[in-house]
Design a protein around this motif. Structure first.
Motif, PDB file in Angstrom:
ATOM      1  N   ARG A  79       9.934  -6.465  33.059  1.00  0.00           N
ATOM      2  CA  ARG A  79      10.149  -7.694  32.288  1.00  0.00           C
ATOM      3  C   ARG A  79       8.821  -8.250  31.774  1.00  0.00           C
ATOM      4  N   HIS A  80       7.782  -8.178  32.603  1.00  0.00           N
ATOM      5  CA  HIS A  80       6.472  -8.667  32.164  1.00  0.00           C
ATOM      6  C   HIS A  80       5.846  -7.740  31.123  1.00  0.00           C
ATOM      7  N   ASP A 114      -2.226 -12.697  35.038  1.00  0.00           N
ATOM      8  CA  ASP A 114      -1.252 -13.738  35.332  1.00  0.00           C
ATOM      9  C   ASP A 114      -0.898 -13.708  36.821  1.00  0.00           C
ATOM     10  N   LEU A 165      -0.046  -1.576  34.140  1.00  0.00           N
ATOM     11  CA  LEU A 165      -0.129  -3.021  34.372  1.00  0.00           C
ATOM     12  C   LEU A 165      -0.520  -3.312  35.825  1.00  0.00           C
ATOM     13  N   THR A 206       7.559  -8.701  27.834  1.00  0.00           N
ATOM     14  CA  THR A 206       7.137  -9.999  27.299  1.00  0.00           C
ATOM     15  C   THR A 206       5.634 -10.074  27.041  1.00  0.00           C
ATOM     16  N   GLY A 207       4.898  -9.020  27.456  1.00  0.00           N
ATOM     17  CA  GLY A 207       3.459  -8.996  27.192  1.00  0.00           C
ATOM     18  C   GLY A 207       2.650  -9.899  28.107  1.00  0.00           C
ATOM     19  N   THR A 208       3.117 -10.150  29.303  1.00  0.00           N
ATOM     20  CA  THR A 208       2.367 -10.976  30.250  1.00  0.00           C
ATOM     21  C   THR A 208       1.040 -10.304  30.584  1.00  0.00           C
ATOM     22  N   PRO A 209      -0.069 -11.030  30.551  1.00  0.00           N
ATOM     23  CA  PRO A 209      -1.375 -10.409  30.847  1.00  0.00           C
ATOM     24  C   PRO A 209      -1.493 -10.025  32.323  1.00  0.00           C
ATOM     25  N   GLU A 242      11.032  -6.281  37.838  1.00  0.00           N
ATOM     26  CA  GLU A 242      10.310  -7.487  37.429  1.00  0.00           C
ATOM     27  C   GLU A 242       9.075  -7.147  36.593  1.00  0.00           C
ATOM     28  N   ALA A 278       1.777 -14.298  38.438  1.00  0.00           N
ATOM     29  CA  ALA A 278       3.055 -13.657  38.745  1.00  0.00           C
ATOM     30  C   ALA A 278       2.913 -12.138  38.774  1.00  0.00           C
ATOM     31  N   VAL A 279       2.136 -11.593  37.834  1.00  0.00           N
ATOM     32  CA  VAL A 279       1.919 -10.151  37.794  1.00  0.00           C
ATOM     33  C   VAL A 279       1.086  -9.716  38.995  1.00  0.00           C
ATOM     34  N   ARG A 280       0.086 -10.508  39.331  1.00  0.00           N
ATOM     35  CA  ARG A 280      -0.751 -10.159  40.480  1.00  0.00           C
ATOM     36  C   ARG A 280       0.040 -10.174  41.784  1.00  0.00           C
TER      37      ARG A 280
END
Length: 255
Positions: free
Chosen positions: A174-175, A184, A249, A178-181, A171, A186-188
């Motif tokens: 995937r972030h 975010d 990340l 897509t460059g998710t900060p 997962e 979801a990342v946290r």
């Protein structure tokens, strides 16, 4: 043939801590065959030979559960012991070749310095990498503590934790793509799951857990690129650089 050892004597002679010997007794791996009239443990020659098998198998990478299953299949069989010793010998020969390579490289650096010529930085770096792989590993106490913790969790729980960690890594990739900060939610949440999974293997001994964390941090800092390459070669959905980006990340999300 009639020699006996107290638990303290055996710990001192074998390099295994008394706490580990108590734990081996508790889980049925190595128990003292004799007791004194006052109830003190006395280890026999057979007990010492069994301890050797346990230590040899764990050093070859088997979990304590796996060691127990191996011994249950015929711990006293001469052929089984010969196979074990051959496997251990093969492992030692690999380490000997690595040590010989380190020795040759260090000798080369010494000879070049004796000729008043400064070796190129790449030669120092390659030598440091090899010595780090040889000497930057966990101590015996740390390996024992982790083995005990895995045994406490049980094979099913350990497998479930590993599966969850793989899911978290997938997962996170995937972030990354897509460059998710990092901030975010979801990342946290994935970073928190990462922490929960890895935290499940803490031994409950603060000083040991701190040392393991420090050793792991240094290993990643010094060999992260090599670890990344190793994983990308073996996991079909990981590309070179993915694990470095994923770990970065997670660190940013934690902070």
């Amino acid at each position: 043939m009639n020699e006996h050892w107290t638990i303290g004597d055996l710990a001192k002679a074998s390099g295994v801590t008394i706490r580990t010997l108590y734990y081996y007794d508790e889980i049925g791996l190595v128990s003292a065959s004799d007791r004194t009239a006052s109830g003190h443990r006395r280890y026999t020659g057979d007990d010492v030979r069994r301890l050797y098998r346990v230590r040899a198998l764990t050093q070859l990478g088997l979990s304590l559960d796996e060691v127990g299953r191996v011994l249950a299949r015929g711990a006293e069989d001469l052929a089984a012991l010969r196979d074990l010793l051959q496997a251990q010998l093969a492992d030692l020969e690999v380490r000997a070749r690595q040590l010989a390579e380190v020795r040759a490289r260090v000798r080369g650096l010494v000879d070049q310095l004796a000729g008043e010529t400064m070796p190129a930085p790449a030669r120092f770096l390659s030598t440091l990498e090899l010595t780090g792989q040889l000497y930057g590993q966990l101590s015996a106490e740390q390996r024992d503590a982790l083995a005990e913790r895995r045994a406490e969790l049980g094979a099913d729980t350990v497998d479930a934790l590993r599966s969850e960690w793989v899911e978290v890594v997938r997962e996170l990739k995937r972030h990354v793509v897509t460059g998710t900060p990092p901030a975010d939610p979801a990342v946290r949440e994935l970073a928190a799951r990462w922490e929960r999974v890895t935290g499940a293997f803490r031994t409950g001994r603060p000083h040991v857990d701190e040392q393991i964390g420090a050793t792991s941090g240094v290993a990643w800092q010094e060999h992260g690129t090599r670890i990344d390459e190793y994983l990308s070669d073996r996991v079909d959905w990981l590309e070179p650089g993915d694990m470095v980006a994923i770990v970065d990340l997670v660190r940013q999300a934690r902070s």
